[in-house]
Scaffold this active site. Structure first.
Site, PDB file in Angstrom:
ATOM      1  N   LYS A   1      74.583 -36.406  59.875  1.00 44.92           N
ATOM      2  CA  LYS A   1      73.576 -36.505  58.820  1.00 44.92           C
ATOM      3  C   LYS A   1      73.995 -35.744  57.553  1.00 44.92           C
ATOM      4  CE  LYS A   1      69.716 -37.185  62.048  1.00 44.92           C
ATOM      5  NZ  LYS A   1      68.331 -36.739  62.407  1.00 44.92           N
TER       6      LYS A   1
ATOM      7  N   HIS B   1      72.326 -37.657  64.784  1.00 45.23           N
ATOM      8  CA  HIS B   1      71.439 -38.606  65.460  1.00 45.23           C
ATOM      9  C   HIS B   1      72.207 -39.217  66.616  1.00 45.23           C
ATOM     10  CE1 HIS B   1      68.932 -42.189  66.220  1.00 45.23           C
ATOM     11  NE2 HIS B   1      70.090 -42.821  66.324  1.00 45.23           N
TER      12      HIS B   1
ATOM     13  N   THR C   1      65.948 -31.727  69.485  1.00 43.40           N
ATOM     14  CA  THR C   1      65.683 -32.150  68.102  1.00 43.40           C
ATOM     15  C   THR C   1      65.494 -30.955  67.180  1.00 43.40           C
ATOM     16  OG1 THR C   1      64.564 -34.099  69.018  1.00 43.40           O
ATOM     17  CG2 THR C   1      64.176 -33.605  66.691  1.00 43.40           C
TER      18      THR C   1
ATOM     19  N   ARG D   1      73.390 -36.990  73.944  1.00 43.48           N
ATOM     20  CA  ARG D   1      72.151 -36.260  73.659  1.00 43.48           C
ATOM     21  C   ARG D   1      72.226 -34.834  74.206  1.00 43.48           C
ATOM     22  NH1 ARG D   1      68.190 -39.117  71.075  1.00 43.48           N
ATOM     23  NH2 ARG D   1      66.531 -37.822  71.893  1.00 43.48           N
TER      24      ARG D   1
ATOM     25  N   ARG E   1      73.282 -28.986  67.559  1.00 40.10           N
ATOM     26  CA  ARG E   1      72.119 -28.541  66.775  1.00 40.10           C
ATOM     27  C   ARG E   1      71.928 -27.031  66.829  1.00 40.10           C
ATOM     28  NH1 ARG E   1      68.569 -33.857  68.423  1.00 40.10           N
ATOM     29  NH2 ARG E   1      68.937 -35.088  66.525  1.00 40.10           N
TER      30      ARG E   1
ATOM     31  N   PHE F   1      56.500 -37.786  59.324  1.00 40.84           N
ATOM     32  CA  PHE F   1      57.738 -37.338  58.670  1.00 40.84           C
ATOM     33  C   PHE F   1      58.619 -38.494  58.214  1.00 40.84           C
ATOM     34  CE2 PHE F   1      58.362 -37.298  63.304  1.00 40.84           C
ATOM     35  CZ  PHE F   1      59.438 -38.172  63.429  1.00 40.84           C
TER      36      PHE F   1
ATOM     37  N   GLU G   1      71.305 -50.250  67.363  1.00 40.28           N
ATOM     38  CA  GLU G   1      71.827 -49.354  66.322  1.00 40.28           C
ATOM     39  C   GLU G   1      73.321 -49.593  66.060  1.00 40.28           C
ATOM     40  OE1 GLU G   1      68.539 -45.836  67.256  1.00 40.28           O
ATOM     41  OE2 GLU G   1      70.661 -45.434  67.630  1.00 40.28           O
TER      42      GLU G   1
ATOM     43  N   ASN H   1      68.800 -31.828  60.973  1.00 38.28           N
ATOM     44  CA  ASN H   1      69.308 -31.426  62.282  1.00 38.28           C
ATOM     45  C   ASN H   1      70.670 -32.058  62.629  1.00 38.28           C
ATOM     46  OD1 ASN H   1      68.390 -33.985  62.772  1.00 38.28           O
ATOM     47  ND2 ASN H   1      67.029 -33.444  64.456  1.00 38.28           N
TER      48      ASN H   1
ATOM     49  N   TYR I   1      65.174 -46.653  60.581  1.00 34.95           N
ATOM     50  CA  TYR I   1      64.158 -45.828  61.241  1.00 34.95           C
ATOM     51  C   TYR I   1      62.796 -46.524  61.326  1.00 34.95           C
ATOM     52  CZ  TYR I   1      67.068 -41.605  61.492  1.00 34.95           C
ATOM     53  OH  TYR I   1      68.028 -40.667  61.801  1.00 34.95           O
TER      54      TYR I   1
HETATM   55  P1  GTP Z   1      67.415 -38.625  66.606  1.00 33.34           P
HETATM   56  O1  GTP Z   1      68.609 -38.612  67.474  1.00 33.34           O
HETATM   57  O2  GTP Z   1      67.732 -38.328  65.171  1.00 33.34           O
HETATM   58  O3  GTP Z   1      66.542 -39.860  66.788  1.00 33.34           O
HETATM   59  O4  GTP Z   1      66.582 -37.366  67.069  1.00 33.34           O
HETATM   60  P2  GTP Z   1      65.556 -37.225  68.222  1.00 33.34           P
HETATM   61  O5  GTP Z   1      65.507 -38.453  69.080  1.00 33.34           O
HETATM   62  O6  GTP Z   1      65.860 -35.923  68.864  1.00 33.34           O
HETATM   63  O7  GTP Z   1      64.195 -37.108  67.422  1.00 33.34           O
HETATM   64  P3  GTP Z   1      63.088 -38.222  67.062  1.00 33.34           P
HETATM   65  O8  GTP Z   1      63.581 -39.587  67.393  1.00 33.34           O
HETATM   66  O9  GTP Z   1      61.787 -37.756  67.599  1.00 33.34           O
HETATM   67  O10 GTP Z   1      63.012 -38.067  65.479  1.00 33.34           O
HETATM   68  C1  GTP Z   1      64.004 -38.686  64.674  1.00 33.34           C
HETATM   69  C2  GTP Z   1      64.403 -37.733  63.592  1.00 33.34           C
HETATM   70  O11 GTP Z   1      63.308 -37.499  62.742  1.00 33.34           O
HETATM   71  C3  GTP Z   1      64.840 -36.342  64.059  1.00 33.34           C
HETATM   72  O12 GTP Z   1      66.183 -36.255  64.427  1.00 33.34           O
HETATM   73  C4  GTP Z   1      64.573 -35.508  62.812  1.00 33.34           C
HETATM   74  O13 GTP Z   1      65.648 -35.606  61.882  1.00 33.34           O
HETATM   75  C5  GTP Z   1      63.360 -36.180  62.224  1.00 33.34           C
HETATM   76  N1  GTP Z   1      62.157 -35.447  62.618  1.00 33.34           N
HETATM   77  C6  GTP Z   1      61.571 -35.401  63.840  1.00 33.34           C
HETATM   78  N2  GTP Z   1      60.489 -34.613  63.813  1.00 33.34           N
HETATM   79  C7  GTP Z   1      60.387 -34.162  62.536  1.00 33.34           C
HETATM   80  C8  GTP Z   1      59.470 -33.300  61.862  1.00 33.34           C
HETATM   81  O14 GTP Z   1      58.512 -32.780  62.433  1.00 33.34           O
HETATM   82  N3  GTP Z   1      59.711 -33.070  60.531  1.00 33.34           N
HETATM   83  C9  GTP Z   1      60.755 -33.651  59.871  1.00 33.34           C
HETATM   84  N4  GTP Z   1      60.937 -33.394  58.564  1.00 33.34           N
HETATM   85  N5  GTP Z   1      61.638 -34.450  60.478  1.00 33.34           N
HETATM   86  C10 GTP Z   1      61.453 -34.702  61.777  1.00 33.34           C
HETATM   87 MG    MG Z   2      65.269 -40.453  68.328  1.00 33.14          MG
END
Ligand code: GTP
Ligand code: MG
Length: 138
Positions: free
Chosen positions: A9, A115, A91, A85, A102, A57, A126, A112, A49
């Protein structure tokens, strides 16, 4: 052998962390079988997304993902989706285990660093979002 879609990212490309992050993938036995540097448009980030469109968010996430170039890549290996993962960590970096990407590099729950696809269905969707079959060199 399983494949998963990874993105490095903007917070990480801005800090020149691509090599250190790729080293963690390779040390874990994940092979980088495709990789390119791109700069998403707002519309492309929104489309990638789309499943998060209703989350609070979503706007912030799409803004961030098109704020600077990213690396998109396909990782291959036994159990690649889950393994990636694990290497990524939780996350929210505050909850990420020692040695994960992370824990070592992420700035916040939003910024973070990486992805990774979270299911075989997501990985297929994807990977095809960014790559044609010809670009995957196993
Ligand atoms: P990904 O691998 O990026 O999909 O991460 P994840 O599966 O661990 O998290 P999730 O799919 O729930 O959320 C996707 C992405 O949204 C995260 O990786 C973060 O970058 C962002 N995100 C999630 N929660 C928050 C939040 O509370 N605030 C903000 N600003 N971003 C968030
Ligand atoms: Mg995710």
């Amino acid at each position: 052998v399983e494949r998963t879609l990874s993105m490095i990212k903007p917070d990480a490309t801005n800090r020149n962390l691509t090599g250190k992050i790729n080293a963690k993938f390779e040390e874990a036995g994940l092979r980088i079988v495709a990789q390119k540097r791109i700069h998403l448009s707002q519309a492309q980030a929104g489309a990638f997304y789309a499943e998060h469109a209703e989350r609070p968010f979503y706007g912030e996430l799409c803004e961030f993902m098109c704020s600077a170039p990213i690396i998109v890549q396909v990782l291959e290996g036994e159990g690649a989706i889950l393994k990636n993962r694990e290497v990524m960590g939780a996350t929210n970096p505050a909850n990420a285990a020692d040695g994960t990407i992370r824990k070592d590099f992420a700035l916040s729950v939003g910024e973070n660093s990486v992805h990774g696809s979270d299911s075989p269905e997501a990985a297929a969707r994807e990977i095809s979002f960014y790559f044609s079959g010809l670009e995957l060199v196993g």
